[in-house]
Design a protein around this motif. Structure first.
Motif, mmCIF file in Angstrom:
data_model
loop_
_atom_site.group_PDB
_atom_site.id
_atom_site.type_symbol
_atom_site.label_atom_id
_atom_site.label_comp_id
_atom_site.label_asym_id
_atom_site.label_seq_id
_atom_site.Cartn_x
_atom_site.Cartn_y
_atom_site.Cartn_z
ATOM 1 N N LYS A 154 83.855 42.682 73.491
ATOM 2 C CA LYS A 154 83.565 43.913 72.749
ATOM 3 C C LYS A 154 82.161 43.874 72.162
ATOM 4 C CE LYS A 154 85.359 46.915 69.082
ATOM 5 N NZ LYS A 154 84.056 47.083 68.404
ATOM 6 N N GLU A 155 81.778 42.715 71.625
ATOM 7 C CA GLU A 155 80.435 42.583 71.048
ATOM 8 C C GLU A 155 79.366 42.729 72.118
ATOM 9 O OE1 GLU A 155 77.619 42.177 68.049
ATOM 10 O OE2 GLU A 155 79.784 42.519 67.905
ATOM 11 N N ALA B 292 88.291 29.331 70.125
ATOM 12 C CA ALA B 292 87.986 30.746 70.376
ATOM 13 C C ALA B 292 88.059 31.539 69.079
ATOM 14 C CB ALA B 292 88.971 31.310 71.400
ATOM 15 N N GLY B 293 88.471 30.862 67.992
ATOM 16 C CA GLY B 293 88.636 31.552 66.720
ATOM 17 C C GLY B 293 89.909 32.376 66.707
ATOM 18 N N ILE B 294 90.190 32.972 65.562
ATOM 19 C CA ILE B 294 91.413 33.773 65.428
ATOM 20 C C ILE B 294 91.086 35.076 64.716
ATOM 21 C CG2 ILE B 294 92.070 32.585 63.267
ATOM 22 C CD1 ILE B 294 94.514 33.872 65.962
ATOM 23 N N ASP B 295 91.605 36.170 65.245
ATOM 24 C CA ASP B 295 91.425 37.485 64.639
ATOM 25 C C ASP B 295 92.437 37.626 63.505
ATOM 26 O OD1 ASP B 295 91.398 40.175 63.944
ATOM 27 O OD2 ASP B 295 91.035 40.851 65.995
ATOM 28 N N LYS C 267 107.422 27.072 52.481
ATOM 29 C CA LYS C 267 106.655 28.301 52.240
ATOM 30 C C LYS C 267 105.214 27.971 51.838
ATOM 31 C CE LYS C 267 106.677 32.455 49.338
ATOM 32 N NZ LYS C 267 107.376 33.183 48.250
ATOM 33 N N LYS C 268 105.051 26.977 50.966
ATOM 34 C CA LYS C 268 103.706 26.566 50.540
ATOM 35 C C LYS C 268 102.878 26.052 51.710
ATOM 36 C CE LYS C 268 104.720 25.327 45.718
ATOM 37 N NZ LYS C 268 104.835 24.197 44.759
ATOM 38 N N MET C 269 103.505 25.321 52.608
ATOM 39 C CA MET C 269 102.802 24.815 53.789
ATOM 40 C C MET C 269 102.316 25.981 54.657
ATOM 41 S SD MET C 269 105.065 21.492 54.939
ATOM 42 C CE MET C 269 103.833 20.671 55.903
ATOM 43 N N GLY C 270 103.145 26.997 54.785
ATOM 44 C CA GLY C 270 102.755 28.172 55.551
ATOM 45 C C GLY C 270 101.571 28.885 54.926
ATOM 46 N N GLN C 271 101.582 29.004 53.615
ATOM 47 C CA GLN C 271 100.462 29.641 52.909
ATOM 48 C C GLN C 271 99.178 28.828 53.091
ATOM 49 O OE1 GLN C 271 102.297 29.702 49.026
ATOM 50 N NE2 GLN C 271 103.047 31.810 49.272
ATOM 51 N N ALA C 272 99.326 27.506 53.087
ATOM 52 C CA ALA C 272 98.161 26.638 53.298
ATOM 53 C C ALA C 272 97.585 26.818 54.704
ATOM 54 C CB ALA C 272 98.555 25.176 53.073
ATOM 55 N N SER C 273 98.458 27.022 55.693
ATOM 56 C CA SER C 273 98.000 27.265 57.063
ATOM 57 C C SER C 273 97.096 28.489 57.122
ATOM 58 C CB SER C 273 99.191 27.474 58.006
ATOM 59 O OG SER C 273 99.681 26.249 58.500
ATOM 60 N N ARG C 274 97.531 29.580 56.495
ATOM 61 C CA ARG C 274 96.726 30.806 56.491
ATOM 62 C C ARG C 274 95.356 30.560 55.862
ATOM 63 N NH1 ARG C 274 96.039 35.992 58.685
ATOM 64 N NH2 ARG C 274 94.645 37.103 57.278
ATOM 65 N N LYS C 275 95.331 29.852 54.762
ATOM 66 C CA LYS C 275 94.063 29.594 54.072
ATOM 67 C C LYS C 275 93.112 28.785 54.946
ATOM 68 C CE LYS C 275 92.163 28.115 49.645
ATOM 69 N NZ LYS C 275 92.436 27.504 48.325
ATOM 70 N N ILE C 276 93.636 27.791 55.659
ATOM 71 C CA ILE C 276 92.816 26.967 56.554
ATOM 72 C C ILE C 276 92.235 27.827 57.667
ATOM 73 C CG2 ILE C 276 92.921 25.109 58.280
ATOM 74 C CD1 ILE C 276 94.982 23.752 56.354
ATOM 75 N N MET C 277 93.020 28.737 58.224
ATOM 76 C CA MET C 277 92.524 29.618 59.287
ATOM 77 C C MET C 277 91.416 30.522 58.762
ATOM 78 S SD MET C 277 94.166 28.508 61.793
ATOM 79 C CE MET C 277 94.994 26.994 61.298
ATOM 80 N N GLU C 278 91.574 31.003 57.537
ATOM 81 C CA GLU C 278 90.561 31.873 56.936
ATOM 82 C C GLU C 278 89.249 31.125 56.703
ATOM 83 O OE1 GLU C 278 93.551 34.813 54.375
ATOM 84 O OE2 GLU C 278 92.575 33.119 53.394
ATOM 85 N N GLU C 279 89.353 29.859 56.330
ATOM 86 C CA GLU C 279 88.162 29.082 55.998
ATOM 87 C C GLU C 279 87.430 28.538 57.223
ATOM 88 O OE1 GLU C 279 89.707 26.091 53.441
ATOM 89 O OE2 GLU C 279 89.798 27.402 51.665
ATOM 90 N N GLU D 140 85.054 36.039 63.721
ATOM 91 C CA GLU D 140 83.676 36.507 63.535
ATOM 92 C C GLU D 140 82.664 35.360 63.596
ATOM 93 O OE1 GLU D 140 86.414 39.485 61.643
ATOM 94 O OE2 GLU D 140 86.258 37.300 61.700
ATOM 95 N N ILE D 141 83.065 34.198 63.090
ATOM 96 C CA ILE D 141 82.176 33.025 63.114
ATOM 97 C C ILE D 141 81.876 32.625 64.552
ATOM 98 C CG2 ILE D 141 82.013 30.566 62.523
ATOM 99 C CD1 ILE D 141 83.891 31.142 60.151
ATOM 100 N N VAL D 142 82.915 32.603 65.386
ATOM 101 C CA VAL D 142 82.782 32.201 66.789
ATOM 102 C C VAL D 142 81.920 33.197 67.556
ATOM 103 C CG1 VAL D 142 84.028 31.713 68.928
ATOM 104 C CG2 VAL D 142 84.990 31.009 66.734
ATOM 105 N N VAL D 143 82.204 34.484 67.393
ATOM 106 C CA VAL D 143 81.459 35.516 68.127
ATOM 107 C C VAL D 143 79.983 35.496 67.747
ATOM 108 C CG1 VAL D 143 81.190 38.009 68.474
ATOM 109 C CG2 VAL D 143 83.478 36.988 68.460
#
Length: 366
Positions: free
Chosen positions: A26-27, A174-177, A336-348, A353-356
């Motif tokens: 797309k870019e 490939a990063g994650i959307d 549940k806390k482990m799942g929340q930590a997973s999301r934070k790691i993906m965000e960081e 956008e970083i990959v593209v």
């Protein structure tokens, strides 16, 4: 930035190209480039065409090495390059990387290579590895950039003198959307735990170890379920039918949209033998699920051990079973806390956008 150029992308499968590279495509289109895609016909080719890509059907034998069919593929690429006259060629997966790279090199067309994993050839120090290294040197030696998804793969290429250091560019997979894979509330069921595997059904994905662990865990925790999603790459039809019949696993085959499966799961499991960067780990992590995966590059980057998941040794069914058992016995709040930590790691670490941005920057080099 490359503008108003003809960009030709070579790949062996539409699924990977659309699911994991559509943001980059797309870019490229948004920057005013004309994008051509060369790969076998598949269900998601139409999606790529609707984005604005020109499709050029090219059969690629994904498994094994055959001198006749591989030579035919290289000739197809020669003819394709002469027809399209691209300003830049981008390649994905081993055969497009090698034979597309050789053709681009001979025709003096700028090209960029993406190493999405090394496959089995690099696992043993034998004649096959020497042949693959030789071919990779010919295919990647003159590439303007060679993108890697993990540090180990990059080091293998440098140590084997396949490329020079200045050619290498390390990406976080490939990063994650994060907009497409939104955080999903953790399932409320406390007693029933659903483990999820998404991937090709083949030995190298650790499916043997997963089946062994599932059989043993079912004896201890009858209420635990094991959901298996993905197409059969190796012949596991009879084995899977038996496991389904005996209530060990649920098999769903290939699913175009895996988000509903991730949403219903409690923990994602991938005991793979080797990866570039496991996109399924990023998807499950982005949606807020704990991860149990192999202690290898391409998997362990997605896990902060004890925080959002655990790592296990490759081919170790006993350790896999032990870690899954440990997860079952965790209090629901800890899961549940482990799942929340997973999301934070993906965000960081893994934002698409970083990959593209990094990829586009490297592709613009002259």
């Amino acid at each position: 930035m490359i503008k108003n150029k003809r960009v030709l992308i070579l790949a062996n499968l539409d699924v990977g190209l659309y699911k994991f590279r559509k943001a980059l495509i797309k870019e490229l289109l948004d920057q005013g480039n004309e994008v051509f895609i060369s790969l076998p016909k598949g269900l998601l080719v139409q999606n790529l065409q609707e984005m604005g890509c020109h499709f050029l059907e090219t059969e690629v034998d994904r498994r094994g090495m055959n001198p006749v069919t591989d030579l035919q593929l290289m000739i197809k690429y020669f003819n394709l390059f002469k027809k399209v006259r691209p300003d830049l060629v981008i390649t994905y997966t081993i055969k497009p990387n090698i034979y597309g790279g050789i053709a681009a090199r001979i025709l003096r067309i700028p090209y960029a290579v993406n190493i999405t994993g090394l496959g089995t050839a690099f696992q043993e120090n034998n004649l096959m590895k020497k042949l693959v290294v030789f071919l990779y040197r010919r295919g990647c030696g003159h590439a303007k950039t060679v993108f890697f998804e993990n540090q180990e793969n990059q080091e293998v290429f440098l140590e084997n003198n396949i490329i020079k250091k200045k050619q290498a560019c390390l990406l976080p997979g490939a990063g994650i959307d994060l907009q497409e894979y939104k955080f999903a509330d953790y399932p409320e069921s406390i007693k029933k735990v659903r483990f999820l595997f998404i991937g090709r059904i083949m030995r190298e994905k650790g499916i043997e170890e997963l089946f062994k662990a599932a059989k043993n865990l079912k004896k201890i925790y009858p209420e635990v379920s094991f959901d298996i999603v993905g197409p059969m790459e190796d012949d596991y039809k009879n084995r899977i039918q038996s496991l389904v019949k005996n209530g060990i696993i649920h098999y769903y085959g290939y699913q175009e949209d895996v988000k509903p499966m991730i949403r219903e799961s409690h923990c994602f499991v991938l005991p793979s033998y080797h990866e570039g960067m496991a996109n399924t780990l990023l998807e499950a992590g982005a949606m807020g699920r704990p991860l149990i995966t192999s202690r290898i590059h391409g998997c362990m980057e997605a896990v902060e051990e004890g925080k959002n998941g655990w790592l296990v040794n490759v081919k170790d069914a006993r350790e896999l079973e032990w870690q899954m058992k440990k997860f079952v016995e965790l209090p629901w709040e800890e899961k549940k806390k482990m799942g929340q930590a997973s999301r934070k790691i993906m965000e960081e670490k893994f934002k698409k956008e970083i990959v593209v941005e990094k990829t586009m920057d490297k592709l613009s080099l002259t």
